[in-house]
Design an enzyme around this catalytic site. Structure first.
Site, mmCIF file in Angstrom:
data_model
loop_
_atom_site.group_PDB
_atom_site.id
_atom_site.type_symbol
_atom_site.label_atom_id
_atom_site.label_comp_id
_atom_site.label_asym_id
_atom_site.label_seq_id
_atom_site.Cartn_x
_atom_site.Cartn_y
_atom_site.Cartn_z
ATOM 1 N N ASP A 37 0.814 -1.217 0.000
ATOM 2 C CA ASP A 37 0.000 0.000 0.000
ATOM 3 C C ASP A 37 0.847 1.267 0.000
ATOM 4 O OD1 ASP A 37 1.089 -0.166 2.501
ATOM 5 O OD2 ASP A 37 -0.794 -0.026 3.609
ATOM 6 N N CYS A 82 5.005 -0.287 2.556
ATOM 7 C CA CYS A 82 5.564 -1.620 2.802
ATOM 8 C C CYS A 82 6.913 -1.586 3.502
ATOM 9 C CB CYS A 82 5.653 -2.417 1.494
ATOM 10 S SG CYS A 82 6.685 -1.664 0.220
ATOM 11 N N HIS A 108 8.800 -4.033 -3.930
ATOM 12 C CA HIS A 108 8.009 -4.262 -2.724
ATOM 13 C C HIS A 108 8.936 -4.806 -1.640
ATOM 14 C CE1 HIS A 108 4.595 -5.266 -0.190
ATOM 15 N NE2 HIS A 108 5.036 -6.498 -0.074
#
Length: 290
Positions: free
Chosen positions: A156, A159, A278
């Site tokens: 979101d 991370c 990520h």
């Protein structure tokens, strides 16, 4: 002998190729934008969404045109069938029974279901050969050697900070997401000479002005701006703890080696989601259940 390909088969094959070509183009676009250039990455996300929407709209229009063409052919067939009927009662001819509307609907539904299953099978094969699957395999091997496994973190924009928060919680520290962001931004403001030279305007290529740097720090503190190398450096200095970053395609790096605490460990994943980058946390490796 294989059945000849229908117009529908050819269209689906063409659309699959166009989707693969677009994914290759998107990956090339991602590689051309530095990870720490927030403005260009934001614009990149918008450009990618536009490209995907345009291709999706194009494919939908092609399917509509194909369906209209098919319906037109069926109408012509029906007209030919009516004209060929022999209405002479004295010389009746045997008439081949045409499928009912209900049967046609069932056949069409079965054909669509078969196509859906074929697409799922192709996607599964592609995933097994794709970058995301290969990255997960490499990371599992690296982490397995350390008796660790990935602990999934929400994607979101927070991370990096959520992964650090998770690692700190395992040490009994309850420093939360908001505090981590706030302290990171404040540390960067207080040490502008250390961070400012690495931030450039995406349009001019010039180093950030004081005003642009302050805006950047405010975004670090108050928004879901994605964190990268600069934020990792600031976090180690705030926490006085080294941060170990494990990645599949490059050697593991440790930021903040000057600190003597046991490092906290994060996993950097390049192909995890739509835009790639990520961060995940880690946890002790669990024995597989029989």
């Amino acid at each position: 002998m294989a059945d000849p390909e229908t117009a529908e088969d050819l269209l689906f094959k063409q659309q699959r190729k166009e989707k693969k070509d677009l994914q290759a183009k998107i990956q090339s676009m991602k590689n051309a934008v530095p990870k720490n250039d927030k403005k260009r990455r934001k614009q990149l996300a918008e450009d990618i969404a536009k490209l995907e929407a345009e291709l999706s709209e194009k494919h939908e229009e092609e399917l509509k045109q194909l369906n209209s063409s098919v319906l037109g052919d069926k109408a012509d067939d029906l007209a030919d069938g009516v004209q060929s009927l022999d209405l002479d009662a004295d010389d009746p001819q045997p008439c081949k029974q045409r499928p009912s509307k209900a049967q046609k609907r069932r056949d069409k539904k079965a054909a669509l279901e078969k196509e859906r299953e074929n697409r799922i099978a192709e996607a599964e094969v592609e995933n097994l050969q794709g970058s995301r699957h290969l990255e997960n395999q490499k990371l599992s091997q690296i982490l397995g050697g350390k008796q660790l496994q990935i602990r999934e973190i929400m994607s979101d924009g927070h991370c990096l900070y959520r992964a650090v928060e998770d690692q700190l919680l395992r040490r009994g520290c309850t420093l939360g997401l908001a505090e981590l962001r706030s302290q990171t931004a404040q540390h960067m403001r207080s040490h502008a000479e250390e961070f400012l030279p690495f931030l450039t305007n995406p349009t001019s290529g010039d180093m950030f002005t004081p005003e642009e740097f302050e805006k950047y720090c405010s975004e670090v503190a108050d928004t879901a701006a994605w964190g990268g190398q600069l934020e990792l450096r600031a976090l180690t200095q705030v926490l006085k703890i080294p941060i170990e970053v494990i990645q599949a395609e490059s050697p593991t790096i440790v930021i903040g080696e000057e600190y003597r605490e046991l490092p906290i460990t994060l996993v950097y994943m390049r192909h995890a989601y739509g835009l790639g980058e990520h961060y995940n946390s880690v946890e002790p490796l669990k024995e597989e259940e029989t």
